[in-house]
Motif scaffolding. Structure first.
Motif, PDB file in Angstrom:
ATOM      1  N   ILE A  22       0.868  -1.174   0.000  1.00 14.85           N
ATOM      2  CA  ILE A  22       0.000   0.000   0.000  1.00 14.85           C
ATOM      3  C   ILE A  22       0.906   1.225   0.000  1.00 14.85           C
ATOM      4  O   ILE A  22       1.702   1.413   0.911  1.00 14.85           O
ATOM      5  CB  ILE A  22      -0.937   0.009   1.219  1.00 14.85           C
ATOM      6  CG1 ILE A  22      -1.811  -1.251   1.199  1.00 14.85           C
ATOM      7  CG2 ILE A  22      -1.781   1.272   1.232  1.00 14.85           C
ATOM      8  CD1 ILE A  22      -2.662  -1.428   2.438  1.00 14.85           C
ATOM      9  N   ASP A  23       0.788   2.023  -1.039  1.00 17.06           N
ATOM     10  CA  ASP A  23       1.640   3.199  -1.215  1.00 17.06           C
ATOM     11  C   ASP A  23       0.779   4.443  -1.021  1.00 17.06           C
ATOM     12  O   ASP A  23      -0.147   4.681  -1.788  1.00 17.06           O
ATOM     13  CB  ASP A  23       2.250   3.173  -2.615  1.00 17.06           C
ATOM     14  CG  ASP A  23       3.353   4.192  -2.805  1.00 17.06           C
ATOM     15  OD1 ASP A  23       3.412   5.176  -2.043  1.00 17.06           O
ATOM     16  OD2 ASP A  23       4.157   4.006  -3.732  1.00 17.06           O
ATOM     17  N   THR A  24       1.080   5.221   0.012  1.00 19.20           N
ATOM     18  CA  THR A  24       0.286   6.413   0.314  1.00 19.20           C
ATOM     19  C   THR A  24       1.020   7.704  -0.046  1.00 19.20           C
ATOM     20  O   THR A  24       0.615   8.782   0.389  1.00 19.20           O
ATOM     21  CB  THR A  24      -0.101   6.455   1.813  1.00 19.20           C
ATOM     22  OG1 THR A  24       1.079   6.585   2.597  1.00 19.20           O
ATOM     23  CG2 THR A  24      -0.860   5.213   2.226  1.00 19.20           C
ATOM     24  N   ARG A  25       2.068   7.596  -0.842  1.00 18.14           N
ATOM     25  CA  ARG A  25       2.818   8.799  -1.211  1.00 18.14           C
ATOM     26  C   ARG A  25       1.914   9.813  -1.904  1.00 18.14           C
ATOM     27  O   ARG A  25       0.992   9.446  -2.634  1.00 18.14           O
ATOM     28  CB  ARG A  25       3.975   8.470  -2.154  1.00 18.14           C
ATOM     29  CG  ARG A  25       5.145   7.828  -1.478  1.00 18.14           C
ATOM     30  CD  ARG A  25       6.230   7.500  -2.470  1.00 18.14           C
ATOM     31  NE  ARG A  25       5.720   6.485  -3.397  1.00 18.14           N
ATOM     32  CZ  ARG A  25       6.221   6.274  -4.608  1.00 18.14           C
ATOM     33  NH1 ARG A  25       7.219   7.003  -5.055  1.00 18.14           N
ATOM     34  NH2 ARG A  25       5.720   5.337  -5.388  1.00 18.14           N
ATOM     35  N   PHE A  26       2.223  11.086  -1.686  1.00 21.82           N
ATOM     36  CA  PHE A  26       1.481  12.162  -2.321  1.00 21.82           C
ATOM     37  C   PHE A  26       1.469  11.955  -3.837  1.00 21.82           C
ATOM     38  O   PHE A  26       2.511  11.765  -4.450  1.00 21.82           O
ATOM     39  CB  PHE A  26       2.113  13.511  -1.970  1.00 21.82           C
ATOM     40  CG  PHE A  26       1.423  14.688  -2.592  1.00 21.82           C
ATOM     41  CD1 PHE A  26       0.244  15.169  -2.051  1.00 21.82           C
ATOM     42  CD2 PHE A  26       1.932  15.277  -3.723  1.00 21.82           C
ATOM     43  CE1 PHE A  26      -0.404  16.237  -2.628  1.00 21.82           C
ATOM     44  CE2 PHE A  26       1.296  16.345  -4.313  1.00 21.82           C
ATOM     45  CZ  PHE A  26       0.118  16.830  -3.759  1.00 21.82           C
ATOM     46  N   GLY A  27       0.303  11.939  -4.439  1.00 23.61           N
ATOM     47  CA  GLY A  27       0.177  11.798  -5.887  1.00 23.61           C
ATOM     48  C   GLY A  27       0.281  10.372  -6.400  1.00 23.61           C
ATOM     49  O   GLY A  27       0.212  10.143  -7.604  1.00 23.61           O
ATOM     50  N   VAL A  28       0.461   9.374  -5.524  1.00 29.86           N
ATOM     51  CA  VAL A  28       0.621   7.985  -5.984  1.00 29.86           C
ATOM     52  C   VAL A  28      -0.605   7.158  -5.621  1.00 29.86           C
ATOM     53  O   VAL A  28      -1.356   6.749  -6.475  1.00 29.86           O
ATOM     54  CB  VAL A  28       1.908   7.349  -5.414  1.00 29.86           C
ATOM     55  CG1 VAL A  28       2.040   5.902  -5.860  1.00 29.86           C
ATOM     56  CG2 VAL A  28       3.126   8.143  -5.849  1.00 29.86           C
ATOM     57  N   LYS A  29      -0.807   6.835  -4.382  1.00 27.90           N
ATOM     58  CA  LYS A  29      -1.974   6.119  -3.851  1.00 27.90           C
ATOM     59  C   LYS A  29      -2.299   4.834  -4.616  1.00 27.90           C
ATOM     60  O   LYS A  29      -3.178   4.787  -5.456  1.00 27.90           O
ATOM     61  CB  LYS A  29      -3.215   7.028  -3.850  1.00 27.90           C
ATOM     62  CG  LYS A  29      -2.987   8.411  -3.296  1.00 27.90           C
ATOM     63  CD  LYS A  29      -2.851   8.402  -1.804  1.00 27.90           C
ATOM     64  CE  LYS A  29      -2.864   9.779  -1.204  1.00 27.90           C
ATOM     65  NZ  LYS A  29      -1.584  10.422  -1.080  1.00 27.90           N
ATOM     66  N   THR A  30      -1.574   3.762  -4.302  1.00 34.32           N
ATOM     67  CA  THR A  30      -1.819   2.474  -4.954  1.00 34.32           C
ATOM     68  C   THR A  30      -1.919   1.349  -3.928  1.00 34.32           C
ATOM     69  O   THR A  30      -1.395   1.442  -2.822  1.00 34.32           O
ATOM     70  CB  THR A  30      -0.681   2.117  -5.944  1.00 34.32           C
ATOM     71  OG1 THR A  30       0.552   2.043  -5.234  1.00 34.32           O
ATOM     72  CG2 THR A  30      -0.586   3.118  -7.071  1.00 34.32           C
ATOM     73  N   VAL A  31      -2.625   0.289  -4.325  1.00 38.55           N
ATOM     74  CA  VAL A  31      -2.705  -0.953  -3.559  1.00 38.55           C
ATOM     75  C   VAL A  31      -2.362  -2.061  -4.545  1.00 38.55           C
ATOM     76  O   VAL A  31      -3.069  -2.259  -5.533  1.00 38.55           O
ATOM     77  CB  VAL A  31      -4.119  -1.174  -2.971  1.00 38.55           C
ATOM     78  CG1 VAL A  31      -4.168  -2.471  -2.177  1.00 38.55           C
ATOM     79  CG2 VAL A  31      -4.543   0.008  -2.113  1.00 38.55           C
TER      80      VAL A  31
END
Length: 86
Positions: A22-31
């Protein structure tokens, strides 16, 4: 994140050798779910009340709950500090 009172929850059950990133980086947001050989978008496994939260400045209290774990289960958390440029 109990510091911000925000939740990120998934229904994905993982088998041995599988990962969920789970990537919560600004502008990324992926699962991303990986079954050991292939990556797949797993955004649909998030609960309807999930929010992609970021860390607040200073200390953050993170609470993690998992079921069906074994001694081989592993959780890895990482972050990259972000700085404002002058």
């Amino acid at each position: 994140n109990t510091t911000t009172d925000k939740l990120l929850s998934t229904s994905r059950a993982l088998l041995a050798g599988e990962t969920l990133t789970i990537d919560t980086r600004f502008g990324v947001k992926t699962v991303t779910w990986n079954n050991g050989s292939n990556d797949a978008n797993d955004y649909a496994s998030l609960s309807s009340d999930s929010e992609f939260w970021t860390l607040q400045a200073g200390n953050n209290d993170i609470w993690l709950e998992m079921s069906g774990t074994t001694a081989a289960s592993l959780v890895a958390l990482s972050f990259t500090p972000r700085y404002l440029a002058a």
